[in-house]
Design a protein around this motif. Structure first.
Motif, PDB file in Angstrom:
ATOM      1  N   GLN A 219       0.846  -1.185   0.000  1.00  0.00           N
ATOM      2  CA  GLN A 219       0.000   0.000   0.000  1.00  0.00           C
ATOM      3  C   GLN A 219       0.886   1.242   0.000  1.00  0.00           C
ATOM      4  N   GLY A 220       0.583   2.166  -0.903  1.00  0.00           N
ATOM      5  CA  GLY A 220       1.314   3.422  -0.943  1.00  0.00           C
ATOM      6  C   GLY A 220       2.665   3.293  -1.603  1.00  0.00           C
ATOM      7  N   ALA A 221       3.458   4.349  -1.485  1.00  0.00           N
ATOM      8  CA  ALA A 221       4.752   4.379  -2.149  1.00  0.00           C
ATOM      9  C   ALA A 221       5.831   4.784  -1.155  1.00  0.00           C
ATOM     10  N   ASN A 222       6.982   4.130  -1.283  1.00  0.00           N
ATOM     11  CA  ASN A 222       8.162   4.556  -0.530  1.00  0.00           C
ATOM     12  C   ASN A 222       9.378   4.303  -1.417  1.00  0.00           C
ATOM     13  N   LEU A 223      10.566   4.318  -0.850  1.00  0.00           N
ATOM     14  CA  LEU A 223      11.751   4.199  -1.711  1.00  0.00           C
ATOM     15  C   LEU A 223      11.953   2.773  -2.218  1.00  0.00           C
ATOM     16  N   ILE A 224      11.255   1.779  -1.601  1.00  0.00           N
ATOM     17  CA  ILE A 224      11.450   0.380  -2.008  1.00  0.00           C
ATOM     18  C   ILE A 224      10.278  -0.110  -2.849  1.00  0.00           C
ATOM     19  N   ASN A 225       9.046   0.157  -2.397  1.00  0.00           N
ATOM     20  CA  ASN A 225       7.858  -0.296  -3.121  1.00  0.00           C
ATOM     21  C   ASN A 225       7.033   0.894  -3.583  1.00  0.00           C
ATOM     22  N   ASN A 226       6.272   0.654  -4.668  1.00  0.00           N
ATOM     23  CA  ASN A 226       5.392   1.693  -5.177  1.00  0.00           C
ATOM     24  C   ASN A 226       4.156   1.005  -5.730  1.00  0.00           C
ATOM     25  N   GLU A 227       3.027   1.214  -5.079  1.00  0.00           N
ATOM     26  CA  GLU A 227       1.815   0.490  -5.505  1.00  0.00           C
ATOM     27  C   GLU A 227       1.326   0.919  -6.878  1.00  0.00           C
ATOM     28  N   TYR A 228       1.780   2.070  -7.375  1.00  0.00           N
ATOM     29  CA  TYR A 228       1.277   2.571  -8.650  1.00  0.00           C
ATOM     30  C   TYR A 228       2.052   2.044  -9.844  1.00  0.00           C
ATOM     31  N   GLY A 229       3.216   1.428  -9.614  1.00  0.00           N
ATOM     32  CA  GLY A 229       4.019   0.959 -10.745  1.00  0.00           C
ATOM     33  C   GLY A 229       5.465   0.769 -10.332  1.00  0.00           C
ATOM     34  N   HIS A 230       6.365   1.123 -11.269  1.00  0.00           N
ATOM     35  CA  HIS A 230       7.785   0.869 -11.019  1.00  0.00           C
ATOM     36  C   HIS A 230       8.298   1.670  -9.813  1.00  0.00           C
ATOM     37  N   PRO A 231       9.086   1.017  -8.909  1.00  0.00           N
ATOM     38  CA  PRO A 231       9.582   1.749  -7.726  1.00  0.00           C
ATOM     39  C   PRO A 231      10.432   2.964  -8.079  1.00  0.00           C
ATOM     40  N   LEU A 232      11.110   2.946  -9.270  1.00  0.00           N
ATOM     41  CA  LEU A 232      11.944   4.096  -9.634  1.00  0.00           C
ATOM     42  C   LEU A 232      11.110   5.359  -9.809  1.00  0.00           C
ATOM     43  N   PHE A 233       9.831   5.206 -10.190  1.00  0.00           N
ATOM     44  CA  PHE A 233       8.963   6.386 -10.305  1.00  0.00           C
ATOM     45  C   PHE A 233       8.878   7.092  -8.960  1.00  0.00           C
ATOM     46  N   ALA A 234       8.654   6.286  -7.898  1.00  0.00           N
ATOM     47  CA  ALA A 234       8.567   6.875  -6.560  1.00  0.00           C
ATOM     48  C   ALA A 234       9.903   7.471  -6.140  1.00  0.00           C
ATOM     49  N   ASP A 235      11.000   6.757  -6.456  1.00  0.00           N
ATOM     50  CA  ASP A 235      12.336   7.259  -6.081  1.00  0.00           C
ATOM     51  C   ASP A 235      12.598   8.628  -6.715  1.00  0.00           C
ATOM     52  N   PHE A 236      12.317   8.707  -8.032  1.00  0.00           N
ATOM     53  CA  PHE A 236      12.545   9.974  -8.722  1.00  0.00           C
ATOM     54  C   PHE A 236      11.600  11.055  -8.218  1.00  0.00           C
ATOM     55  N   PHE A 237      10.362  10.662  -7.929  1.00  0.00           N
ATOM     56  CA  PHE A 237       9.403  11.653  -7.430  1.00  0.00           C
ATOM     57  C   PHE A 237       9.895  12.259  -6.116  1.00  0.00           C
ATOM     58  N   PHE A 238      10.289  11.374  -5.177  1.00  0.00           N
ATOM     59  CA  PHE A 238      10.758  11.881  -3.882  1.00  0.00           C
ATOM     60  C   PHE A 238      12.033  12.697  -4.053  1.00  0.00           C
ATOM     61  N   PHE A 239      12.919  12.232  -4.930  1.00  0.00           N
ATOM     62  CA  PHE A 239      14.207  12.897  -5.069  1.00  0.00           C
ATOM     63  C   PHE A 239      14.078  14.261  -5.752  1.00  0.00           C
ATOM     64  N   ILE A 240      13.386  14.299  -6.898  1.00  0.00           N
ATOM     65  CA  ILE A 240      13.344  15.548  -7.662  1.00  0.00           C
ATOM     66  C   ILE A 240      12.424  16.573  -6.999  1.00  0.00           C
ATOM     67  N   THR A 241      11.188  16.151  -6.632  1.00  0.00           N
ATOM     68  CA  THR A 241      10.320  17.145  -5.977  1.00  0.00           C
ATOM     69  C   THR A 241      10.865  17.485  -4.599  1.00  0.00           C
ATOM     70  N   GLY A 242      11.562  16.521  -3.970  1.00  0.00           N
ATOM     71  CA  GLY A 242      12.175  16.798  -2.667  1.00  0.00           C
ATOM     72  C   GLY A 242      13.303  17.814  -2.793  1.00  0.00           C
TER      73      GLY A 242
END
Lengths: 105, 263
Positions: B182-205
Protein backbone atom coordinates in the motif's frame (compact mmCIF):
# COMPACT_ATOMS: atom_id res chain seq x y z
CA UNK A 1 10.52 52.56 -18.77
CA UNK A 2 8.18 54.63 -16.61
CA UNK A 3 6.86 53.28 -13.31
CA UNK A 4 3.38 52.46 -14.58
CA UNK A 5 4.43 50.74 -17.79
CA UNK A 6 6.91 48.45 -15.99
CA UNK A 7 4.25 47.34 -13.48
CA UNK A 8 1.90 46.78 -16.40
CA UNK A 9 4.55 44.69 -18.13
CA UNK A 10 4.89 42.47 -15.02
CA UNK A 11 1.15 41.77 -15.00
CA UNK A 12 1.08 41.10 -18.74
CA UNK A 13 3.79 38.45 -18.25
CA UNK A 14 1.76 37.02 -15.35
CA UNK A 15 -1.30 36.64 -17.59
CA UNK A 16 0.79 35.02 -20.34
CA UNK A 17 2.15 32.48 -17.85
CA UNK A 18 -1.30 31.83 -16.40
CA UNK A 19 -2.91 31.31 -19.82
CA UNK A 20 -0.12 28.98 -21.00
CA UNK A 21 -0.41 26.94 -17.78
CA UNK A 22 -4.20 26.74 -18.16
CA UNK A 23 -3.80 25.51 -21.74
CA UNK A 24 -1.31 22.86 -20.53
CA UNK A 25 -3.63 21.69 -17.75
CA UNK A 26 -6.66 21.50 -20.07
CA UNK A 27 -4.65 19.54 -22.66
CA UNK A 28 -3.39 17.29 -19.85
CA UNK A 29 -6.92 16.56 -18.63
CA UNK A 30 -8.68 16.11 -21.99
CA UNK A 31 -5.77 14.72 -24.08
CA UNK A 32 -7.23 15.31 -27.58
CA UNK A 33 -6.89 12.04 -29.51
CA UNK A 34 -5.54 13.60 -32.72
CA UNK A 35 -2.56 14.91 -30.70
CA UNK A 36 -1.74 11.40 -29.45
CA UNK A 37 -1.56 9.64 -32.81
CA UNK A 38 0.71 12.12 -34.58
CA UNK A 39 4.43 12.07 -33.83
CA UNK A 40 7.09 14.77 -34.22
CA UNK A 41 10.74 13.68 -33.75
CA UNK A 42 9.59 10.49 -32.01
CA UNK A 43 7.45 12.39 -29.49
CA UNK A 44 3.65 12.66 -29.62
CA UNK A 45 2.26 15.95 -30.86
CA UNK A 46 0.75 16.46 -27.38
CA UNK A 47 4.05 16.02 -25.54
CA UNK A 48 5.83 18.25 -28.08
CA UNK A 49 3.19 20.93 -27.39
CA UNK A 50 3.86 20.62 -23.64
CA UNK A 51 7.62 20.96 -24.13
CA UNK A 52 7.30 24.00 -26.43
CA UNK A 53 4.84 25.75 -24.08
CA UNK A 54 7.22 25.06 -21.16
CA UNK A 55 10.16 26.60 -23.02
CA UNK A 56 8.04 29.69 -23.83
CA UNK A 57 7.17 29.97 -20.11
CA UNK A 58 10.86 29.60 -19.20
CA UNK A 59 11.71 32.40 -21.66
CA UNK A 60 9.25 34.77 -20.00
CA UNK A 61 10.32 33.89 -16.43
CA UNK A 62 14.04 34.32 -17.18
CA UNK A 63 13.65 37.28 -19.55
CA UNK A 64 11.05 39.37 -17.73
CA UNK A 65 10.98 38.25 -14.08
CA UNK A 66 14.70 37.62 -13.73
CA UNK A 67 15.30 40.66 -15.95
CA UNK A 68 17.86 38.89 -18.14
CA UNK A 69 16.57 40.51 -21.33
CA UNK A 70 17.59 43.90 -19.90
CA UNK A 71 21.15 42.83 -19.04
CA UNK A 72 24.12 43.46 -21.37
CA UNK A 73 24.61 41.06 -24.27
CA UNK A 74 27.72 39.41 -22.82
CA UNK A 75 25.98 38.51 -19.55
CA UNK A 76 23.04 37.02 -21.49
CA UNK A 77 25.53 34.87 -23.43
CA UNK A 78 27.35 33.77 -20.24
CA UNK A 79 24.10 32.44 -18.78
CA UNK A 80 22.24 31.13 -21.81
CA UNK A 81 25.03 29.57 -23.92
CA UNK A 82 26.26 26.93 -21.41
CA UNK A 83 22.67 25.74 -20.97
CA UNK A 84 21.92 25.85 -24.68
CA UNK A 85 24.96 23.67 -25.38
CA UNK A 86 25.14 21.34 -22.37
CA UNK A 87 21.46 20.45 -21.79
CA UNK A 88 20.71 19.24 -25.35
CA UNK A 89 24.07 17.41 -25.31
CA UNK A 90 23.20 15.66 -22.03
CA UNK A 91 19.72 14.73 -23.23
CA UNK A 92 21.12 13.46 -26.53
CA UNK A 93 23.60 11.17 -24.75
CA UNK A 94 21.03 9.87 -22.22
CA UNK A 95 18.27 9.21 -24.72
CA UNK A 96 20.57 7.61 -27.31
CA UNK A 97 21.86 5.31 -24.57
CA UNK A 98 18.27 4.51 -23.60
CA UNK A 99 17.64 3.52 -27.21
CA UNK A 100 20.53 1.02 -26.97
CA UNK A 101 18.60 -0.58 -24.10
CA UNK A 102 15.98 -1.29 -26.73
CA UNK A 103 13.50 0.90 -24.89
CA UNK A 104 13.05 3.62 -27.49
CA UNK A 105 13.38 4.19 -31.20
CA UNK B 1 37.67 60.17 -19.14
CA UNK B 2 36.47 59.86 -22.72
CA UNK B 3 34.31 57.00 -24.00
CA UNK B 4 37.10 55.36 -26.00
CA UNK B 5 39.35 55.14 -22.95
CA UNK B 6 36.54 53.53 -20.92
CA UNK B 7 35.96 51.05 -23.71
CA UNK B 8 39.63 50.14 -24.00
CA UNK B 9 39.97 49.52 -20.28
CA UNK B 10 36.62 47.82 -19.76
CA UNK B 11 38.33 44.67 -18.43
CA UNK B 12 41.16 46.66 -16.80
CA UNK B 13 39.51 46.84 -13.39
CA UNK B 14 37.82 49.59 -11.45
CA UNK B 15 34.48 49.28 -13.26
CA UNK B 16 31.84 46.59 -13.76
CA UNK B 17 32.22 45.36 -17.35
CA UNK B 18 28.90 43.47 -17.25
CA UNK B 19 27.06 46.32 -15.50
CA UNK B 20 26.03 43.90 -12.76
CA UNK B 21 27.43 43.78 -9.24
CA UNK B 22 29.65 40.94 -8.06
CA UNK B 23 26.90 39.46 -5.90
CA UNK B 24 24.33 39.49 -8.66
CA UNK B 25 26.77 37.97 -11.13
CA UNK B 26 27.66 35.14 -8.76
CA UNK B 27 23.97 34.47 -8.12
CA UNK B 28 23.48 34.14 -11.89
CA UNK B 29 26.40 31.73 -12.24
CA UNK B 30 25.16 29.66 -9.28
CA UNK B 31 21.67 29.46 -10.80
CA UNK B 32 23.09 28.47 -14.17
CA UNK B 33 24.96 25.52 -12.61
CA UNK B 34 21.91 24.62 -10.52
CA UNK B 35 19.83 24.53 -13.71
CA UNK B 36 22.33 22.04 -15.14
CA UNK B 37 21.92 19.88 -12.00
CA UNK B 38 18.16 19.85 -12.36
CA UNK B 39 18.34 19.09 -16.08
CA UNK B 40 20.59 16.11 -15.25
CA UNK B 41 17.97 14.85 -12.76
CA UNK B 42 15.12 15.25 -15.24
CA UNK B 43 17.24 13.68 -17.99
CA UNK B 44 17.93 10.66 -15.75
CA UNK B 45 14.19 10.46 -15.07
CA UNK B 46 13.51 10.41 -18.83
CA UNK B 47 16.13 7.71 -19.36
CA UNK B 48 14.67 5.38 -16.72
CA UNK B 49 11.15 6.07 -17.91
CA UNK B 50 12.06 4.96 -21.44
CA UNK B 51 13.82 1.85 -20.13
CA UNK B 52 10.85 0.83 -17.93
CA UNK B 53 8.14 2.21 -20.21
CA UNK B 54 5.75 -0.74 -19.70
CA UNK B 55 5.77 -0.56 -15.88
CA UNK B 56 5.87 3.25 -15.58
CA UNK B 57 2.77 4.72 -13.89
CA UNK B 58 0.77 7.51 -15.55
CA UNK B 59 0.84 10.55 -13.27
CA UNK B 60 -2.84 11.26 -14.01
CA UNK B 61 -3.72 7.97 -12.29
CA UNK B 62 -1.45 8.62 -9.30
CA UNK B 63 -2.12 12.22 -8.27
CA UNK B 64 -5.88 12.47 -8.41
CA UNK B 65 -6.81 14.00 -5.07
CA UNK B 66 -7.90 17.48 -4.13
CA UNK B 67 -8.28 18.69 -0.52
CA UNK B 68 -11.85 18.59 0.88
CA UNK B 69 -13.20 16.98 -2.30
CA UNK B 70 -14.10 13.35 -2.91
CA UNK B 71 -13.61 11.63 -6.22
CA UNK B 72 -10.89 11.83 -8.82
CA UNK B 73 -9.54 15.16 -10.04
CA UNK B 74 -6.34 14.53 -11.97
CA UNK B 75 -4.01 17.52 -12.45
CA UNK B 76 -6.16 19.95 -10.52
CA UNK B 77 -4.11 20.10 -7.31
CA UNK B 78 -0.76 20.35 -9.06
CA UNK B 79 -2.23 23.07 -11.31
CA UNK B 80 -3.14 24.97 -8.15
CA UNK B 81 0.43 24.51 -6.81
CA UNK B 82 1.82 25.86 -10.09
CA UNK B 83 -0.51 28.84 -9.88
CA UNK B 84 0.61 29.57 -6.29
CA UNK B 85 4.29 29.53 -7.29
CA UNK B 86 3.76 31.74 -10.38
CA UNK B 87 1.74 34.14 -8.23
CA UNK B 88 4.53 34.30 -5.62
CA UNK B 89 6.98 35.02 -8.45
CA UNK B 90 4.86 38.01 -9.49
CA UNK B 91 4.71 39.35 -5.92
CA UNK B 92 8.53 38.95 -5.78
CA UNK B 93 8.99 41.06 -8.95
CA UNK B 94 6.73 43.71 -7.45
CA UNK B 95 8.83 43.69 -4.24
CA UNK B 96 11.99 44.21 -6.33
CA UNK B 97 10.18 46.96 -8.27
CA UNK B 98 9.30 48.83 -5.05
CA UNK B 99 12.89 48.30 -3.89
CA UNK B 100 14.14 50.22 -6.93
CA UNK B 101 11.83 53.07 -5.94
CA UNK B 102 13.16 52.90 -2.32
CA UNK B 103 9.58 52.38 -1.18
CA UNK B 104 9.96 50.41 2.07
CA UNK B 105 6.22 49.90 2.62
CA UNK B 106 5.77 48.39 -0.84
CA UNK B 107 8.72 46.02 -0.34
CA UNK B 108 7.33 44.89 3.04
CA UNK B 109 3.87 44.21 1.55
CA UNK B 110 4.97 42.26 -1.55
CA UNK B 111 7.82 40.43 0.18
CA UNK B 112 5.40 39.35 2.92
CA UNK B 113 2.97 38.00 0.31
CA UNK B 114 5.84 36.14 -1.39
CA UNK B 115 6.76 34.44 1.89
CA UNK B 116 3.12 33.39 2.40
CA UNK B 117 3.01 31.99 -1.17
CA UNK B 118 6.17 29.98 -0.51
CA UNK B 119 4.79 28.56 2.73
CA UNK B 120 1.48 27.61 1.07
CA UNK B 121 3.41 25.85 -1.69
CA UNK B 122 5.48 23.89 0.85
CA UNK B 123 2.30 22.87 2.68
CA UNK B 124 0.74 21.72 -0.60
CA UNK B 125 3.80 19.66 -1.36
CA UNK B 126 3.64 18.02 2.08
CA UNK B 127 -0.03 17.17 1.40
CA UNK B 128 0.85 15.68 -2.00
CA UNK B 129 3.67 13.60 -0.52
CA UNK B 130 1.53 12.32 2.32
CA UNK B 131 -1.18 11.13 -0.13
CA UNK B 132 1.43 9.46 -2.32
CA UNK B 133 3.08 7.73 0.67
CA UNK B 134 -0.22 6.45 2.12
CA UNK B 135 -1.55 5.33 -1.24
CA UNK B 136 -4.99 4.09 -2.19
CA UNK B 137 -7.42 2.18 0.02
CA UNK B 138 -7.17 -0.96 -2.15
CA UNK B 139 -3.38 -1.01 -2.47
CA UNK B 140 -1.78 -3.34 -5.03
CA UNK B 141 -0.26 -6.80 -5.46
CA UNK B 142 3.52 -7.03 -5.71
CA UNK B 143 4.45 -10.14 -7.68
CA UNK B 144 7.50 -12.32 -6.94
CA UNK B 145 9.06 -10.92 -10.15
CA UNK B 146 8.67 -7.36 -8.87
CA UNK B 147 5.77 -6.43 -11.14
CA UNK B 148 2.70 -4.60 -9.85
CA UNK B 149 -0.87 -5.80 -10.46
CA UNK B 150 -4.38 -4.95 -9.30
CA UNK B 151 -7.41 -7.20 -8.87
CA UNK B 152 -9.68 -6.57 -11.85
CA UNK B 153 -13.44 -6.56 -12.37
CA UNK B 154 -14.12 -7.10 -8.66
CA UNK B 155 -13.22 -10.79 -8.87
CA UNK B 156 -10.54 -12.82 -7.08
CA UNK B 157 -9.08 -14.61 -10.14
CA UNK B 158 -8.57 -11.77 -12.60
CA UNK B 159 -5.74 -9.29 -12.43
CA UNK B 160 -4.65 -6.25 -14.40
CA UNK B 161 -0.89 -6.09 -14.92
CA UNK B 162 0.86 -3.41 -17.02
CA UNK B 163 -2.41 -2.70 -18.79
CA UNK B 164 -3.08 -6.38 -19.69
CA UNK B 165 -5.87 -8.51 -18.23
CA UNK B 166 -4.69 -11.90 -16.89
CA UNK B 167 -7.24 -14.57 -15.98
CA UNK B 168 -7.44 -18.23 -14.89
CA UNK B 169 -4.52 -20.23 -13.49
CA UNK B 170 -1.90 -17.62 -14.44
CA UNK B 171 -3.72 -15.04 -12.37
CA UNK B 172 -4.16 -17.43 -9.41
CA UNK B 173 -0.45 -18.33 -9.50
CA UNK B 174 0.46 -14.63 -9.52
CA UNK B 175 -1.86 -13.86 -6.59
CA UNK B 176 -0.51 -16.83 -4.59
CA UNK B 177 3.09 -15.61 -4.95
CA UNK B 178 2.27 -11.91 -4.51
CA UNK B 179 2.36 -9.72 -1.42
CA UNK B 180 -0.01 -6.85 -0.74
CA UNK B 181 1.50 -3.38 -0.67
CA UNK B 182 0.00 0.00 0.00
CA UNK B 183 1.31 3.42 -0.94
CA UNK B 184 4.75 4.38 -2.15
CA UNK B 185 8.16 4.56 -0.53
CA UNK B 186 11.75 4.20 -1.71
CA UNK B 187 11.45 0.38 -2.01
CA UNK B 188 7.86 -0.30 -3.12
CA UNK B 189 5.39 1.69 -5.18
CA UNK B 190 1.81 0.49 -5.50
CA UNK B 191 1.28 2.57 -8.65
CA UNK B 192 4.02 0.96 -10.74
CA UNK B 193 7.78 0.87 -11.02
CA UNK B 194 9.58 1.75 -7.73
CA UNK B 195 11.94 4.10 -9.63
CA UNK B 196 8.96 6.39 -10.30
CA UNK B 197 8.57 6.87 -6.56
CA UNK B 198 12.34 7.26 -6.08
CA UNK B 199 12.55 9.97 -8.72
CA UNK B 200 9.40 11.65 -7.43
CA UNK B 201 10.76 11.88 -3.88
CA UNK B 202 14.21 12.90 -5.07
CA UNK B 203 13.34 15.55 -7.66
CA UNK B 204 10.32 17.14 -5.98
CA UNK B 205 12.18 16.80 -2.67
CA UNK B 206 15.24 18.58 -4.03
CA UNK B 207 13.01 21.28 -5.50
CA UNK B 208 11.13 21.51 -2.18
CA UNK B 209 14.47 21.97 -0.42
CA UNK B 210 15.15 24.89 -2.77
CA UNK B 211 11.75 26.39 -1.94
CA UNK B 212 12.43 25.91 1.76
CA UNK B 213 15.84 27.61 1.64
CA UNK B 214 14.26 30.31 -0.53
CA UNK B 215 11.65 30.98 2.15
CA UNK B 216 14.39 31.13 4.82
CA UNK B 217 16.34 33.68 2.71
CA UNK B 218 13.16 35.70 2.13
CA UNK B 219 12.42 35.77 5.87
CA UNK B 220 15.99 36.95 6.62
CA UNK B 221 15.80 39.82 4.11
CA UNK B 222 12.23 40.60 5.26
CA UNK B 223 13.58 41.17 8.78
CA UNK B 224 16.40 43.31 7.33
CA UNK B 225 13.89 45.39 5.36
CA UNK B 226 11.82 45.92 8.51
CA UNK B 227 14.93 46.99 10.44
CA UNK B 228 15.81 49.44 7.66
CA UNK B 229 19.16 47.81 6.80
CA UNK B 230 18.75 48.41 3.04
CA UNK B 231 17.29 51.88 3.60
CA UNK B 232 20.58 52.79 5.37
CA UNK B 233 22.65 51.03 2.69
CA UNK B 234 20.98 53.17 0.04
CA UNK B 235 19.77 50.34 -2.21
CA UNK B 236 17.63 47.18 -2.10
CA UNK B 237 19.92 45.02 -4.23
CA UNK B 238 19.77 42.16 -1.71
CA UNK B 239 16.02 41.87 -2.41
CA UNK B 240 16.87 41.64 -6.11
CA UNK B 241 19.45 38.87 -5.58
CA UNK B 242 17.16 36.73 -3.45
CA UNK B 243 14.45 37.52 -6.01
CA UNK B 244 16.62 35.93 -8.72
CA UNK B 245 16.85 32.78 -6.63
CA UNK B 246 13.09 32.78 -6.02
CA UNK B 247 12.27 33.07 -9.74
CA UNK B 248 14.66 30.23 -10.42
CA UNK B 249 12.68 28.03 -8.00
CA UNK B 250 9.56 28.90 -10.01
CA UNK B 251 11.40 28.15 -13.26
CA UNK B 252 12.45 24.69 -12.06
CA UNK B 253 8.89 23.92 -10.97
CA UNK B 254 7.62 24.77 -14.47
CA UNK B 255 9.87 22.01 -15.83
CA UNK B 256 9.13 19.53 -13.02
CA UNK B 257 5.42 20.12 -13.63
CA UNK B 258 5.79 19.38 -17.35
CA UNK B 259 7.97 16.31 -17.12
CA UNK B 260 6.41 14.69 -14.05
CA UNK B 261 2.74 15.47 -14.47
CA UNK B 262 2.08 16.29 -18.13
CA UNK B 263 4.37 14.35 -20.46
Amino acid sequence: MSENSSTRHIWIVFWILLILTTVEVLLGIYKPSFMLVNYILGVTFLNMTFIILTIIKAYYIVGAFMHLSHEVKLLKMFIVLPMLVLIPYLLFILLVEASFHGAIG
Amino acid sequence: MSDTVVHKNIWGGGIRPLFASYGKLMMWFFLMTDALTFSAFLGAYGFQRFVHADAWPIADHVFTHFPFMHGEYPMLFVALMTFILIMSSVTMVLAVHHGHKMNKKGVVLWLGLTIIGGLVFLGSQAWEWSHFIHGTYEGALLGADGSIAHLANGSVDQIMRHGKLITGQNALDFIASATEIQGANLINNEYGHPLFADFFFFITGFHGLHVFSGVVLLIIIFINVLRGTYEKRGHYEMVEKVGLYWHFVDLVWVFVFTFFYLV
